[in-house]
Motif scaffolding. Structure first.
Motif, PDB file in Angstrom:
ATOM      1  N   THR A  94       0.852  -1.175   0.000  1.00  0.00           N
ATOM      2  CA  THR A  94       0.000   0.000   0.000  1.00  0.00           C
ATOM      3  C   THR A  94       0.895   1.236   0.000  1.00  0.00           C
ATOM      4  OG1 THR A  94      -0.066   0.242   2.404  1.00  0.00           O
ATOM      5  CG2 THR A  94      -1.678  -1.256   1.412  1.00  0.00           C
ATOM      6  N   PHE A  95       0.301   2.428  -0.106  1.00  0.00           N
ATOM      7  CA  PHE A  95       1.102   3.642  -0.061  1.00  0.00           C
ATOM      8  C   PHE A  95       1.832   3.796   1.265  1.00  0.00           C
ATOM      9  CE2 PHE A  95       0.224   5.239  -4.085  1.00  0.00           C
ATOM     10  CZ  PHE A  95      -1.126   5.097  -4.376  1.00  0.00           C
ATOM     11  N   SER A  96       1.328   3.149   2.302  1.00  0.00           N
ATOM     12  CA  SER A  96       1.977   3.254   3.610  1.00  0.00           C
ATOM     13  C   SER A  96       3.310   2.534   3.631  1.00  0.00           C
ATOM     14  CB  SER A  96       1.066   2.686   4.699  1.00  0.00           C
ATOM     15  OG  SER A  96       0.864   1.305   4.499  1.00  0.00           O
ATOM     16  N   THR A  97       3.625   1.773   2.576  1.00  0.00           N
ATOM     17  CA  THR A  97       4.914   1.093   2.509  1.00  0.00           C
ATOM     18  C   THR A  97       5.625   1.479   1.214  1.00  0.00           C
ATOM     19  OG1 THR A  97       3.837  -0.859   1.567  1.00  0.00           O
ATOM     20  CG2 THR A  97       4.226  -0.863   3.935  1.00  0.00           C
ATOM     21  N   ASP A  98       5.581   2.765   0.860  1.00  0.00           N
ATOM     22  CA  ASP A  98       6.266   3.230  -0.331  1.00  0.00           C
ATOM     23  C   ASP A  98       7.776   3.138  -0.197  1.00  0.00           C
ATOM     24  OD1 ASP A  98       4.134   5.882  -1.695  1.00  0.00           O
ATOM     25  OD2 ASP A  98       4.114   3.706  -1.875  1.00  0.00           O
ATOM     26  N   VAL A  99       8.261   3.160   1.026  1.00  0.00           N
ATOM     27  CA  VAL A  99       9.691   3.073   1.303  1.00  0.00           C
ATOM     28  C   VAL A  99       9.952   1.785   2.073  1.00  0.00           C
ATOM     29  CG1 VAL A  99      11.648   4.127   2.507  1.00  0.00           C
ATOM     30  CG2 VAL A  99       9.931   5.575   1.393  1.00  0.00           C
ATOM     31  N   VAL A 100      10.975   1.070   1.682  1.00  0.00           N
ATOM     32  CA  VAL A 100      11.389  -0.135   2.407  1.00  0.00           C
ATOM     33  C   VAL A 100      12.798   0.081   2.936  1.00  0.00           C
ATOM     34  CG1 VAL A 100      11.915  -2.590   2.267  1.00  0.00           C
ATOM     35  CG2 VAL A 100       9.910  -1.666   1.098  1.00  0.00           C
TER      36      VAL A 100
ATOM     37  N   PRO B 245      23.704  -8.282  19.048  1.00  0.00           N
ATOM     38  CA  PRO B 245      23.428  -8.614  20.457  1.00  0.00           C
ATOM     39  C   PRO B 245      23.861  -7.499  21.389  1.00  0.00           C
ATOM     40  CG  PRO B 245      24.397 -10.485  19.329  1.00  0.00           C
ATOM     41  CD  PRO B 245      24.467  -9.327  18.367  1.00  0.00           C
ATOM     42  N   GLY B 246      22.954  -7.097  22.261  1.00  0.00           N
ATOM     43  CA  GLY B 246      23.263  -6.071  23.247  1.00  0.00           C
ATOM     44  C   GLY B 246      23.281  -4.651  22.718  1.00  0.00           C
ATOM     45  N   LYS B 247      22.927  -4.493  21.450  1.00  0.00           N
ATOM     46  CA  LYS B 247      22.941  -3.145  20.860  1.00  0.00           C
ATOM     47  C   LYS B 247      21.552  -2.761  20.372  1.00  0.00           C
ATOM     48  CE  LYS B 247      27.773  -3.125  19.382  1.00  0.00           C
ATOM     49  NZ  LYS B 247      28.705  -2.830  18.251  1.00  0.00           N
ATOM     50  N   GLU B 248      21.384  -1.478  20.127  1.00  0.00           N
ATOM     51  CA  GLU B 248      20.111  -0.992  19.620  1.00  0.00           C
ATOM     52  C   GLU B 248      19.979  -1.290  18.131  1.00  0.00           C
ATOM     53  OE1 GLU B 248      19.364   2.764  22.688  1.00  0.00           O
ATOM     54  OE2 GLU B 248      19.709   3.117  20.565  1.00  0.00           O
ATOM     55  N   ARG B 249      18.758  -1.333  17.678  1.00  0.00           N
ATOM     56  CA  ARG B 249      18.496  -1.535  16.261  1.00  0.00           C
ATOM     57  C   ARG B 249      18.960  -0.293  15.504  1.00  0.00           C
ATOM     58  NH1 ARG B 249      12.871  -4.322  14.727  1.00  0.00           N
ATOM     59  NH2 ARG B 249      13.759  -5.633  16.380  1.00  0.00           N
ATOM     60  N   GLU B 250      19.683  -0.502  14.408  1.00  0.00           N
ATOM     61  CA  GLU B 250      20.224   0.634  13.664  1.00  0.00           C
ATOM     62  C   GLU B 250      19.871   0.555  12.187  1.00  0.00           C
ATOM     63  OE1 GLU B 250      24.494   0.764  13.797  1.00  0.00           O
ATOM     64  OE2 GLU B 250      24.732  -1.141  12.745  1.00  0.00           O
ATOM     65  N   PHE B 251      19.794   1.720  11.592  1.00  0.00           N
ATOM     66  CA  PHE B 251      19.469   1.858  10.177  1.00  0.00           C
ATOM     67  C   PHE B 251      20.625   1.358   9.313  1.00  0.00           C
ATOM     68  CE2 PHE B 251      17.732   3.643   6.406  1.00  0.00           C
ATOM     69  CZ  PHE B 251      18.763   4.276   5.731  1.00  0.00           C
ATOM     70  N   VAL B 252      20.281   0.682   8.215  1.00  0.00           N
ATOM     71  CA  VAL B 252      21.274   0.209   7.259  1.00  0.00           C
ATOM     72  C   VAL B 252      21.081   0.881   5.898  1.00  0.00           C
ATOM     73  CG1 VAL B 252      22.178  -1.801   6.023  1.00  0.00           C
ATOM     74  CG2 VAL B 252      21.491  -2.015   8.427  1.00  0.00           C
ATOM     75  N   ALA B 253      19.896   0.769   5.334  1.00  0.00           N
ATOM     76  CA  ALA B 253      19.644   1.324   4.006  1.00  0.00           C
ATOM     77  C   ALA B 253      18.138   1.394   3.775  1.00  0.00           C
ATOM     78  CB  ALA B 253      20.299   0.472   2.925  1.00  0.00           C
ATOM     79  N   ALA B 254      17.739   2.223   2.817  1.00  0.00           N
ATOM     80  CA  ALA B 254      16.330   2.333   2.470  1.00  0.00           C
ATOM     81  C   ALA B 254      16.193   2.688   0.999  1.00  0.00           C
ATOM     82  CB  ALA B 254      15.632   3.384   3.340  1.00  0.00           C
ATOM     83  N   ILE B 255      15.029   2.379   0.433  1.00  0.00           N
ATOM     84  CA  ILE B 255      14.805   2.608  -0.985  1.00  0.00           C
ATOM     85  C   ILE B 255      13.319   2.807  -1.235  1.00  0.00           C
ATOM     86  CG2 ILE B 255      14.527   0.144  -1.524  1.00  0.00           C
ATOM     87  CD1 ILE B 255      16.115   0.702  -4.146  1.00  0.00           C
ATOM     88  N   THR B 256      12.989   3.615  -2.246  1.00  0.00           N
ATOM     89  CA  THR B 256      11.605   3.695  -2.694  1.00  0.00           C
ATOM     90  C   THR B 256      11.355   2.549  -3.672  1.00  0.00           C
ATOM     91  OG1 THR B 256      12.320   5.199  -4.459  1.00  0.00           O
ATOM     92  CG2 THR B 256      11.431   6.195  -2.452  1.00  0.00           C
ATOM     93  N   TRP B 257      10.108   2.122  -3.779  1.00  0.00           N
ATOM     94  CA  TRP B 257       9.810   1.016  -4.680  1.00  0.00           C
ATOM     95  C   TRP B 257      10.170   1.331  -6.123  1.00  0.00           C
ATOM     96  CZ3 TRP B 257       9.262  -3.865  -3.774  1.00  0.00           C
ATOM     97  CH2 TRP B 257       8.806  -4.293  -2.519  1.00  0.00           C
ATOM     98  N   SER B 258      10.134   2.586  -6.469  1.00  0.00           N
ATOM     99  CA  SER B 258      10.528   2.959  -7.827  1.00  0.00           C
ATOM    100  C   SER B 258      12.032   2.822  -8.031  1.00  0.00           C
ATOM    101  CB  SER B 258      10.119   4.410  -8.106  1.00  0.00           C
ATOM    102  OG  SER B 258      10.880   5.284  -7.293  1.00  0.00           O
ATOM    103  N   GLY B 259      12.776   2.748  -6.919  1.00  0.00           N
ATOM    104  CA  GLY B 259      14.230   2.655  -7.005  1.00  0.00           C
ATOM    105  C   GLY B 259      14.906   3.980  -7.248  1.00  0.00           C
TER     106      GLY B 259
END
Length: 120
Positions: free
Chosen positions: A26-32, A39-53
């Protein structure tokens, strides 16, 4: 709904490709986005992309080593990881959102994680 796969054990310097299969887009997931949590660390960002690329974003720690891409025909987002390091070891998650962001709280839809282990 998002489902991540492709994790495994790899030696340092090796490569691995993760997949994130999306259903019910849906439009609510336009970005992935891909995130990781060691272990023992916070969740961190790696990469993101729009479905159009057309738009991508990478964490500095993976820039030049990881590549994010989409296959719209398969409703799948890939994370190609090369020159892997032991510090890349983590559970990797994919998540969907309407807009770009780098915080886990910015993303509303989450898949289960896939474990990547890089041995030295």
């Amino acid at each position: 709904q998002l489902q991540a796969s492709g994790g495994g054990l790899v030696q340092a310097g090796g490569s691995l490709r993760l997949s994130c299969a999306a259903s019910g887009r849906t439009f609510s997931t336009d970005v992935v986005g891909w995130f990781r949590q060691a272990p023992g660390k916070e969740r961190e960002f790696v990469a993101a992309i729009t479905w159009s690329g057309g738009h991508t974003d990478y964490a500095d720690s993976v820039k030049g080593r990881f590549a994010i891409s989409t296959d719209n025909a398969k409703n799948t987002v890939y994370l190609q990881m090369t020159s892997l390091k032991p510090e890349d070891t983590a559970v990797y998650y994919c998540a969907g959102n309407a807009l770009f962001g780098r915080l886990p709280a910015d993303f509303s839809s989450w898949g289960q994680g896939t474990l990547v282990t890089v041995s030295s």
